[in-house]
Each structure stands twice: as structure tokens, then as C-alpha cells.
Write a protein that holds these residues in place. Structure first.
Motif, PDB file in Angstrom:
ATOM      1  N   ILE A 364       0.839  -1.205   0.000  1.00 12.11           N
ATOM      2  CA  ILE A 364       0.000   0.000   0.000  1.00 12.11           C
ATOM      3  C   ILE A 364       0.870   1.251   0.000  1.00 12.11           C
ATOM      4  CG2 ILE A 364      -1.709   1.304   1.327  1.00 12.11           C
ATOM      5  CD1 ILE A 364      -2.720  -1.447   2.360  1.00 12.11           C
ATOM      6  N   TYR A 367       2.351   1.858  -3.392  1.00  9.15           N
ATOM      7  CA  TYR A 367       1.298   2.372  -4.289  1.00  9.15           C
ATOM      8  C   TYR A 367       1.046   3.849  -4.013  1.00  9.15           C
ATOM      9  CZ  TYR A 367      -3.299   2.508  -6.650  1.00  9.15           C
ATOM     10  OH  TYR A 367      -4.370   2.802  -7.457  1.00  9.15           O
ATOM     11  N   ARG A 368       0.964   4.217  -2.737  1.00  6.86           N
ATOM     12  CA  ARG A 368       0.745   5.618  -2.356  1.00  6.86           C
ATOM     13  C   ARG A 368       1.876   6.501  -2.883  1.00  6.86           C
ATOM     14  NH1 ARG A 368      -0.176   4.940   2.945  1.00  6.86           N
ATOM     15  NH2 ARG A 368       1.998   5.083   3.562  1.00  6.86           N
ATOM     16  N   ALA A 376      -5.597   7.049  -6.585  1.00  7.47           N
ATOM     17  CA  ALA A 376      -5.985   5.679  -6.262  1.00  7.47           C
ATOM     18  C   ALA A 376      -7.195   5.224  -7.058  1.00  7.47           C
ATOM     19  CB  ALA A 376      -6.279   5.555  -4.768  1.00  7.47           C
ATOM     20  N   ASN A 377      -7.172   3.959  -7.436  1.00  5.08           N
ATOM     21  CA  ASN A 377      -8.287   3.347  -8.161  1.00  5.08           C
ATOM     22  C   ASN A 377      -8.448   1.923  -7.632  1.00  5.08           C
ATOM     23  OD1 ASN A 377     -10.058   2.136  -9.976  1.00  5.08           O
ATOM     24  ND2 ASN A 377      -9.214   3.205 -11.752  1.00  5.08           N
ATOM     25  N   ASP A 380      -7.332  -1.209  -9.546  1.00  4.65           N
ATOM     26  CA  ASP A 380      -5.925  -1.621  -9.524  1.00  4.65           C
ATOM     27  C   ASP A 380      -5.685  -2.747  -8.522  1.00  4.65           C
ATOM     28  OD1 ASP A 380      -5.441   0.407 -11.339  1.00  4.65           O
ATOM     29  OD2 ASP A 380      -4.690   1.817  -9.827  1.00  4.65           O
ATOM     30  N   TRP A 381      -6.522  -2.810  -7.504  1.00  2.39           N
ATOM     31  CA  TRP A 381      -6.295  -3.735  -6.392  1.00  2.39           C
ATOM     32  C   TRP A 381      -7.126  -5.008  -6.455  1.00  2.39           C
ATOM     33  CZ3 TRP A 381      -2.462  -3.371  -2.904  1.00  2.39           C
ATOM     34  CH2 TRP A 381      -1.772  -2.155  -2.844  1.00  2.39           C
ATOM     35  N   LEU A 406      -9.287   2.905   0.809  1.00  2.00           N
ATOM     36  CA  LEU A 406      -8.148   3.116  -0.088  1.00  2.00           C
ATOM     37  C   LEU A 406      -7.852   4.602  -0.206  1.00  2.00           C
ATOM     38  CD1 LEU A 406      -6.053   1.949  -2.027  1.00  2.00           C
ATOM     39  CD2 LEU A 406      -7.774   2.064  -3.860  1.00  2.00           C
ATOM     40  N   MET A 410      -4.351   6.780   1.021  1.00  2.00           N
ATOM     41  CA  MET A 410      -3.535   7.608   0.137  1.00  2.00           C
ATOM     42  C   MET A 410      -3.078   8.903   0.813  1.00  2.00           C
ATOM     43  SD  MET A 410      -3.050   5.788  -2.512  1.00  2.00           S
ATOM     44  CE  MET A 410      -3.089   4.403  -1.352  1.00  2.00           C
TER      45      MET A 410
END
Length: 492
Positions: A364, A367-368, A376-377, A380-381, A406, A410
Motif C-alpha cells: 500500500i 502504491y501511495r 488511487a483506483n 488496480d487492487w 483506499l 492515500m
């Protein structure tokens, strides 16, 4: 009339004296009245004390259901752990001196010394003036060898209460110095959180321990190569996880396990005068704080594997060994049952989780750092949630929770809201991570009530010399008193 007055005066004096005598005793002694701690039988030569930090009946029952699910297609199959079939079972209350919900320092103090203290205090009384001697210190004075093993840092509250005495469990450097001063024979598992002090300007506690005769090993090869000729040992891996702890067992792969450290400790400590060994499954607690059921049950299983090493030794020395297994408190308010699954459980679902929340947090964070606060989308996860958690069937409500969490993840952790709603939802953990495990756990039929500890009673299991003394209901201080009396140590 005069005689009656004299008699009443005399009676009043007697009653006053009795009140003064009773009030002179600590309250904890009065609370424990009627509990049988006396022992007059054969003394064990070998004593194992296993403490599952945060491990209550929900964690134990969940692990038994999980193991049964793994070994059979029958959803009603439950497989016992090695210690749940011990012949002697009791239950202990866990409150500290100042609250019904204890922390590990107060609970550990009770379990190690037989005395209550306030939360946060380590091996001392609530006034922080009196140092309580632990059973490990007494055993060492008696001539036994002593080992302390933990899956968390060895200066953490539960292992530390056996060798340190501090007004605060946060005095990590002082605790680390106490480790070297203890003279105990074997420390293993996690490392030290603050070996050079909070400002990193103190002499290294490990180097000081080395000057006092300790051999320090920090590779798997060196740990496994240890022999009795190596003397006093501090053993930990250089590949430690967060907070100088061992990896969660779900993440461990081929690294040294808690069972490995226990087995090696038995080999090194065995001697004509006997030994005392405390082994803590410390990361059960940490996984429960994060409300991660899959990681919890895997660490209970790792703890059980360590107990099996003691049982293998017990099989060779059945008339000389005592094994006691308990927890210090329950963590997380874990329960078998969730509103969404009503009377059913589906523990096979948590078997699809392949990494701990701690490892997921790393993904995570990456990704952040890559997409930024507004990139964030959830799409994607979805492949990750499917592959690493088995979450393939997500309702609109599930996706709404995941999307919100999510977005919360972020935000830079230092800038996140500290309001009540944020805490109730995420408990200070990575929002997307804790929401993912919550959803998975709920689909399995597992619930949580808190990110802290609870005040419920904890089971105690015993086998071997003096084991019958642990039957019944008593306080956590009585667990220590029973072990001390069975070992022939003088409770002070």
C-alpha cells in the motif's frame, strides 16, 4: 452494667485490632482467599512456561477450527492443539491493579512475580518503589539454567518482566542493560528495540552484554550451530521484521521459527541442575491488535509447534517436567461469529490469505508513493485482493468500504485525521489493509470489537509434575505462585 460496658469496650478493641490486621494485608491477597496454591509433592527438574500474548479462548478455538478446516472437507471438523488436550485446565482473571483491562507489562508482572501492578509498570509495585523478584530470577539463584524466548523483541514487556524492573515498559535501554545483568543463560527470538538508547548516544547494550560473557549470534546458521560449550547466549536473526521482532509465521518462509529457538534452547539449557524456560508467542497479540485473523491463527499454530518441542522433551522426562501454557490477556475482542454469517462459519476462507497485514501495508505504501494522494483506483487492487486474500466475490457494500479506505490510505499517515470516526474504523492501522482483513474475516464468520485488549478471563493448561494445581478458577498472580511453589521457590 459496669461489666457489660467493660465487655463492650473489650469487644470494640478486638474488632478494631482485627480490622487493622486485615487492612495491613495487600488487597490482592484478600481477593485470592480460598485459592489453593500450596504444593508438597515432588519438585520438577524442568519447567516450561508458555505465554501466548493476546491469546484467549477465541484465538484458541479459531485456530482449532482453522486446523480442522485444513485437514478435512468436513466443515464441522475441529482439530485440537497440542496443549488443549492437557489433563489440567483452569482459568485466570487478568485485571491489573488499576484497570480491568490490563496491558502486557502489568499482566506479565503478575504472571512472572505473583504481584499485581499498574499498567505500563514492569516488575515493580504501583508506587514504583518496590522491585518484585521473578520466578526466573529465583530459579537462576537456585542453580537452574534459565532461558527466555519470544517472537517479539526480547526487551518487550512480557519477556522483560522476567529479568527487568522498570517504572515504565518504555525504558527500553535500561531493560536492555538489565538483560545483560541478569546472567540468564539463553535469550532468543527477537532483537532489541533501543540498544543504544532513545537518542542513539549510549554504549551498545549488546556490546555490554558481550563484555559480561554473552555470545551473540544473529544468523540462522550460527543459531543452529550453537552448542553447550558456547556459554551464555543471545540469539536473534538479522532478518528481523518491524520493531525488531521475528516475522509473522504467515510471512516466515524458511527463516528460524519459534519452535526452532525452543528446540535449541532445550539442547543448550539441559543440565544436571535442570532449567526454567519461558517462551512467548508475542506476535499473536500484534496480529490481533490489527484484527488480522489469518495471521493470528498462523501464529497460534507456530506457538503450538514450540509447545510440541517441549512435549517431545517431556516424553523423555515425564517424571521430571512441568509444562504450563496460558495467555496474559485477550486482544482484539475476537469472536467466533459475525452478524452477516449468523450461525455459520467459513474458516476455509482465511486460508486464502497468503501474507500478513504488515506485508500488505508495504504494498500500500509503495502504491501511495507511486500514484499520489488523488490517484488511487480500486480496480488496480481487485486482482491483488483475489490472489492474496481470496476476495473474489465483493458486494457493492464491500467495494464501497474498500474504496473509502483506499482513499484514506492515500493520505500521508502523518496528516491523517485523528478523530473518533477514523479510529473506530481503522484503529490507527493502514485503512485499506485493516478494511481488507475485516471484510475477509467477516465472510469467514469472525468478529472483532477493539484494536486494544479486553478484560475477559484466560485459560490455563498444565501437564506434568504439579499440573493438578492449575485446575479451577483463580487470579493471574496465582499462576505465578503455583509455579513457584511447585518449583520450591519462595514467594516474597
Amino acid at each position: 452494667m459496669q461489666k457489660r460496658v467493660k465487655w463492650l469496650s473489650f469487644s470494640l478493641v478486638i474488632v478494631t485490632l482485627l480490622v487493622l490486621i486485615v487492612s495491613a494485608f495487600p488487597k490482592q491477597e484478600i481477593v485470592n482467599a480460598g485459592v489453593e496454591n500450596g504444593y508438597y509433592g515432588k519438585k520438577p527438574k524442568y519447567v516450561f512456561y508458555f505465554i501466548g500474548d493476546g491469546m484467549g479462548m477465541p484465538q484458541i478455538t479459531s485456530t482449532e477450527i482453522f486446523k480442522g478446516t485444513l485437514s478435512s472437507n468436513n466443515p464441522m471438523n475441529k482439530e485440537s492443539l497440542s496443549f488443549t488436550v492437557f489433563p489440567n485446565v483452569g482459568i485466570q482473571t487478568t485485571h491489573s491493579a488499576n484497570t480491568f483491562i490490563t496491558d502486557s507489562a502489568a499482566a506479565g508482572t503478575a504472571l512472572a512475580t505473583g504481584y499485581k501492578t499498574n499498567n505500563n509498570i514492569l516488575g515493580m509495585d504501583p508506587t514504583k518503589q518496590i522491585k518484585f523478584r521473578s520466578m526466573a530470577e529465583m530459579a537462576k539463584e537456585k542453580g537452574m539454567k534459565v532461558g527466555i524466548v519470544s517472537s517479539v523483541s526480547i526487551d518487550h514487556a512480557t519477556p522483560a518482566v522476567f529479568y527487568a524492573h522498570e517504572a515504565s515498559r518504555k525504558n527500553l535501554y535500561e531493560i536492555a542493560i538489565s538483560l545483560g545483568d541478569s546472567g540468564f543463560d539463553y535469550f532468543a527470538g527477537g532483537g532489541l528495540l533501543s540498544p543504544t538508547g532513545p537518542k542513539k548516544d549510549k554504549p551498545n547494550a549488546l556490546e555490554i552484554a558481550k563484555q559480561k560473557g554473552y555470545k551473540i549470534v544473529n544468523t540462522q546458521e550460527d543459531v543452529m550451530a550453537l552448542t553447550k560449550n558456547d556459554g551464555k547466549i543471545i540469539a536473534f536473526s538479522t532478518e528481523l521484521a518491524a520493531d525488531s521482532a521475528m516475522q509473522y509465521d504467515i510471512d516466515r518462509k524458511d527463516r528460524v521459527s519459534l519452535a526452532d529457538y525452543t528446540k535449541k534452547g532445550i539442547e543448550l539449557l539441559d543440565n544436571p541442575n535442570g532449567f526454567f524456560m519461558m517462551v512467548e508467542g508475542g506476535k499473536i497479540d500484534w496480529a490481533c491488535h490489527a484484527n488480522d485473523a489469518a495471521t493470528t491463527v498462523r501464529d497460534v499454530m507456530a506457538f503450538d509447534n514450540a509447545i510440541m518441542e517441549a512435549l517431545a522433551f517431556y516424553a523423555k522426562h515425564p517424571n521430571e517436567t512441568l509444562i504450563v501454557v496460558t495467555g496474559d490477556h485477550e486482544t482484539g475482542g475476537m469472536t467466533v461469529g459475525f452478524a452477516g454469517t449468523q450461525y455459520e462459519t467459513f474458516y476455509n476462507k482465511i486460508n486464502k490469505q497468503t501474507l500478513s497485514f504488515e506485508e500488505f501495508d508495504k504494498a500500500i505504501k509503495n502504491y501511495r508513493d507511486t500514484v499520489g494522494p488523488n490517484g488511487a483506483n480500486l480496480e488496480d487492487w481487485l486482482p491483488v485482493l483475489s490472489e492474496r486474500f481470496g476476495l473474489t466475490e465483493l458486494s457493492d457494500y464491500d467495494k464501497s468500504r474498500l474504496k473509502d479506505s483506499l482513499a484514506a490510505s492515500m493520505i500521508d499517515p502523518k496528516k491523517r485525521s485523528k478523530n473518533e470516526q477514523a479510529y473506530l474504523l481503522y484503529g490507527g492501522y493502514e485503512p485499506f489493509s485493516v478494511t481488507t482483513t475485516h471484510i475477509l474475516n467477516q465472510k469467514a464468520g469472525i468478529g472483532w470489537t477493539t484494536y486494544a485488549h479486553t478484560g475477559v478471563a484466560i485459560p490455563v493448561y498444565a501437564q506434568g509434575i504439579g499440573g493438578e494445581l492449575f485446575q479451577g478458577s483463580y487470579d493471574n498472580t496465582d499462576v505465578a505462585k503455583k509455579i513457584m511453589n511447585i518449583m520450591g521457590l519462595k514467594f516474597q
